[in-house]
Design an enzyme around this catalytic site. Structure first.
Site, PDB file in Angstrom:
ATOM      1  N   GLU A   1      39.337  -7.945  50.950  1.00 39.20           N
ATOM      2  CA  GLU A   1      39.008  -8.775  52.248  1.00 39.20           C
ATOM      3  C   GLU A   1      39.556  -8.091  53.751  1.00 39.20           C
ATOM      4  O   GLU A   1      38.799  -8.192  54.575  1.00 39.20           O
ATOM      5  CB  GLU A   1      39.717 -10.052  52.095  1.00 39.20           C
TER       6      GLU A   1
ATOM      7  N   PHE B   1      46.665 -24.307  43.144  1.00 36.06           N
ATOM      8  CA  PHE B   1      46.114 -22.874  42.811  1.00 36.06           C
ATOM      9  C   PHE B   1      45.579 -22.229  44.082  1.00 36.06           C
ATOM     10  O   PHE B   1      44.591 -22.748  44.384  1.00 36.06           O
ATOM     11  CB  PHE B   1      45.592 -22.957  41.568  1.00 36.06           C
ATOM     12  N   GLN B   2      46.019 -21.211  44.362  1.00 33.39           N
ATOM     13  CA  GLN B   2      45.393 -20.253  45.270  1.00 33.39           C
ATOM     14  C   GLN B   2      45.305 -21.158  46.873  1.00 33.39           C
ATOM     15  O   GLN B   2      44.376 -21.019  47.551  1.00 33.39           O
ATOM     16  CB  GLN B   2      44.051 -19.697  45.276  1.00 33.39           C
TER      17      GLN B   2
ATOM     18  N   LYS C   1      37.165 -26.978  49.730  1.00 35.78           N
ATOM     19  CA  LYS C   1      36.043 -26.990  48.711  1.00 35.78           C
ATOM     20  C   LYS C   1      35.227 -28.195  48.681  1.00 35.78           C
ATOM     21  O   LYS C   1      34.096 -28.275  48.418  1.00 35.78           O
ATOM     22  CB  LYS C   1      36.793 -26.454  47.306  1.00 35.78           C
TER      23      LYS C   1
ATOM     24  N   MET D   1      51.742  10.997  63.374  1.00 31.77           N
ATOM     25  CA  MET D   1      52.481  10.414  64.553  1.00 31.77           C
ATOM     26  C   MET D   1      53.910  10.065  64.096  1.00 31.77           C
ATOM     27  O   MET D   1      54.684  10.365  64.983  1.00 31.77           O
ATOM     28  CB  MET D   1      51.848   9.282  65.083  1.00 31.77           C
TER      29      MET D   1
END
Lengths: 580, 191
Positions: A72, A134-135, A184, A492
């Site tokens: 993602e 869940f999630q 959803k 750096m």
């Protein structure tokens, strides 16, 4: 409600299916796709998952293009790249929970660099919200401080207005990311088709023209100035004001310095350009900002990497600050003339007259500084210099490529040694400094502009942060040229350890796989160069090749970025070379 | 100096979190915050009491204005305002202290809203100084519990017409505080 849970009344479900078959209603996800298309979206960067299954099902039969990344974070940086080169909002789609939290770095990055994004996240069904399902993650709460605004759509009837407002807010004023969280049950539930309404966010106002008083004050200040300096940033590019700026600067013969994000907003080859300012700015730019008597700050935010120690920042100047975001004015540096307005409209209003007195003496002084310490590096025949690689790429692409970078030394060398002459050609993570940004953003840029040459200047460490996107590049046949400036260090970090931690290189030496073999494993051409001559050959071969290329430039390990304003010092206290 | 900021916001879930979050992450202080429905349906009015110099106050106003759910922001610190706070104070009583407490309460024009054998609860309304004074006087008798609402405020009539800068302009002329701004400690309150 249909689809919200298994316990939903079957009768309602059957009724919905009947209605769908009759074409009366569709799902919330179908409505979403329709609204996105009405908002002008052509491509979505995303990754599927449970909570966005209804949206992916709708995309399956939609004409919207979807770019499937391998993470993602790759999707959101690609969307940022798309947005930065086009000025249009990048659109991202991810599932709930880990899908959404994997976007957080990209959202924060877009917020810091004012990149317009519309971020769509799935969410668990409305009945489960707040029950640690869940999630489930509270992505609206998590992203509240790093979005321009965010929404959770709990009622499908509000979706059209939310989409309209989200695109309006993301793209106008000071652009930024807007997140829409979509449970959803809402995307799988019934919806009637709708026309995208006009935006209607009551508390949202976009400043436009400057007031007459402000214009008069600016004009008077410029007339009185002997040593004026334009300090321009990303706002010039967001406002589409590069051409107006060029006219204004030329008519009035006012020198221009730019921030990292502003590069390309004024042509690098123009004799009025004194280079980038700040921590790794040019000697002339930092001398000019310290000694000017009028600082005209346009679309900038006086970032600490620009100002250095605030008390020593441009101490002799009257300061004008024009910005579309009122909260930026006076945030870090007090200013004398504060103008909350569109920087493009302000420049247009000012461009009509020649205001400035003779700046010849001042420009001669700046030219003397440029001659005293031009941008340079020590040539060394025994190894490949990273700066030389950038110069070779600039030469081969005639300074016309879209260049994205990761974060670190290579980023600063790209900013200093690649001559950007047009806006929207330089894509880099400035405010957040996100390693792993450059490669996926190059993919997004190439998706947006297939005909352009896109080069990703990467570091060996940064490239590994999102190296999995090589497969995305292959899937969509994106001919990005990846130049890995490989110094076997977090360059750096190592530079700071050398200067400020007595060369104790704690965890900054970092190993890499064989990038040529990695490229080959993905079916991508891989090249390597360890000398200047090899680099010339490799670059020629890479740009002659039609497809994507990974070039591993094995450069000098302990090269440093100069000039450097050490942290806590003033812009006039530059380290020009390391003698330690 | 103390800052009173009046904020008109959308009455939507999460708005308080947006505002409180902005204050905390930018290091602005909140002394008190009150929220309630405003004159228009769908809007709430928040009164936030903070502190800071003029530059910080301008930043607070500008950062509040950036929030999409914020409709209007006004720094009314230097304006003529009506500021009120409500406090409930439960104080211990005995047979001997009860008349003494009643005597103290009298000029404050408070109401006694609950009485028991061992304590009574006083409801006081007024500006912060008045509430502070009342609590200070009751402390020697033993204060069991205090609940204060925090300050809520509105501009006085007439101020609106004279140079009330709109939400579009974060920079507004500073209006000198007027003596009438400070409520008389023993001002009569009506229930």
């Amino acid at each position: 409600m249909y689809g919200s849970s298994d316990a939903a009344a079957p009768a309602a479900a059957y009724e919905f299916v009947d209605q769908m078959n009759a074409g009366v209603v569709r799902t919330g996800a179908d409505l979403l796709c329709s609204l996105l298309q009405q908002a002008g979206v052509d491509v979505i960067f995303g990754y599927p998952g449970g909570a966005v299954l209804p949206i992916y099902d709708a995309l399956y039969s939609s004409s919207l293009r979807h770019i499937l990344t391998r993470h993602e974070q790759g999707a959101i940086h690609a969307a940022e790249g798309y947005a930065r080169v086009t000025g249009r909002p990048g659109v991202v789609l991810a599932t709930s929970g880990p899908g959404a939290t994997n976007l957080v770095t990209g959202i924060a990055d877009a917020y810091m660099d004012s990149t317009p994004l519309v971020v769509l996240t799935g969410q668990v069904v409305t009945e489960s919200i707040g029950r640690d399902a869940f999630q489930e993650a509270d992505i609206v709460g998590i992203t509240m401080p790093i979005t321009k605004h965010n929404y959770q759509v709990r009622d499908i009837d509000t979706l059209p207005q939310v989409i309209a407002d989200a695109f309006h807010i993301a793209t106008t004023g000071r652009p930024g990311p807007v997140l829409i969280d979509l449970p959803k049950s809402v995307t799988s539930g019934p919806a009637r088709d709708a026309v995208l309404p006009a935006p209607d966010a009551r508390g949202y106002r976009v400043p436009g023209h400057p007031s007459d008083e402000a214009l008069t004050a600016i004009q008077d200040a410029i007339r009185q100035a002997r040593k004026p300096l334009l300090y321009v940033g990303g706002g010039i590019i967001s406002a589409g004001a590069a051409e107006t700026l060029r006219q204004f600067a030329r008519v009035n013969q006012i020198p221009v310095t730019s921030t990292l994000l502003g590069l390309g907003g004024f042509p690098a080859h123009d004799e009025l350009f004194v280079g980038m300012l700040g921590m790794h700015g040019t000697y002339a730019a930092n001398q000019a900002i310290t000694n000017c008597d009028l600082l005209i700050a346009l679309g900038v935010r006086f970032d600490d990497r620009v100002t250095g120690k605030l008390q020593r920042f441009s101490p002799h100047s009257k300061k004008i600050h024009v910005d579309i975001d009122p909260a930026e004015i006076g945030k870090n540096v007090p200013v004398d003339i504060a103008v909350v307005a569109d920087v493009g409209l302000t420049l247009q209003a000012l461009a009509a007259d020649r205001l400035s007195a003779d700046t010849g003496e001042w420009r001669a002084q700046i030219a003397a500084w440029e001659a005293e310490w031009p941008l340079r590096y020590r040539a060394d025949d025994t190894c490949l210099k990273p700066q030389a690689v950038i110069e070779l790429i600039a030469k081969r692409t005639r300074g016309e490529a879209i260049v994205t970078t990761e974060v670190g030394q290579h980023q600063m060398w790209a900013a200093l040694f690649y001559p950007f002459s047009e806006p929207r050609k330089f894509v880099t993570s400035g405010g957040l400094g996100t390693m792993g940004y450059g490669f996926p953003s190059a993919l997004g840029a190439q998706v947006a502009l297939p005909g352009e040459t896109v080069v990703c200047i990467a570091g060996d460490a940064s490239f590994q942060m999102n190296i999995q996107e090589l497969q995305t590049m292959v899937d969509y046949a994106l001919p990005v040229k990846i130049a890995v400036i490989n110094n076997r260090f977090l360059g750096m970090v190592r530079q700071w350890q050398q200067f400020f931690y007595d060369r104790r290189y704690a965890e900054s030496r970092i190993s890499s796989p064989d990038f040529v073999k990695v490229a080959n494993a993905y079916g991508v051409l891989g090249l390597r160069a360890s000398t200047f001559d090899e680099a010339k050959v490799a670059i020629e071969q890479a740009f002659a090749h039609e497809g994507p290329v990974v070039i591993d430039f094995v450069v000098q390990e302990e090269e440093n970025v100069f000039p450097m304003v050490p942290p806590g010092k003033g812009t006039d206290e530059m380290t020009l070379e390391w003698e330690g | 100096m103390e800052r009173t900021i009046s904020v008109l916001v959308n009455d939507r879930p999460g708005v308080l979190a947006r505002i409180a979050g902005m204050f905390s992450r930018r290091g602005f202080n909140i002394a008190s915050i009150t929220v309630g429905t405003a004159e228009e349906e769908g809007l709430s009015r928040m009164t936030i009491v903070s502190s800071g110099d003029d530059a910080m106050a301008l930043q607070i106003v500008a950062q509040l204005q950036k929030l999409i759910d914020v409709i209007e922001v006004h720094d009314i610190s230097r304006d003529q305002t009506v500021k009120r706070e409500l406090a409930l104070v439960k104080v211990h009583i005995t047979k001997t202290t009860r008349p003494e407490i009643a005597h103290i309460l009298e000029p404050f024009r408070v109401s006694i809203v609950d009485v028991g054998h061992a304590s009574l609860t006083v409801q006081a309304t007024g500006d912060v100084q008045k509430i502070d004074a009342l609590i200070g006087l009751l402390r020697p008798f033993g204060v069991a519990e205090i609940a204060r609402t925090g300050v809520t405020a509105l501009l006085r009539s007439g101020v609106l017409e004279s140079g009330y800068a709109g939400a579009d302009t974060p920079y507004r002329p500073l209006i000198e505080a007027d003596a009438t701004n400070d409520d008389d400690l023993f001002e009569t309150e009506r229930e």
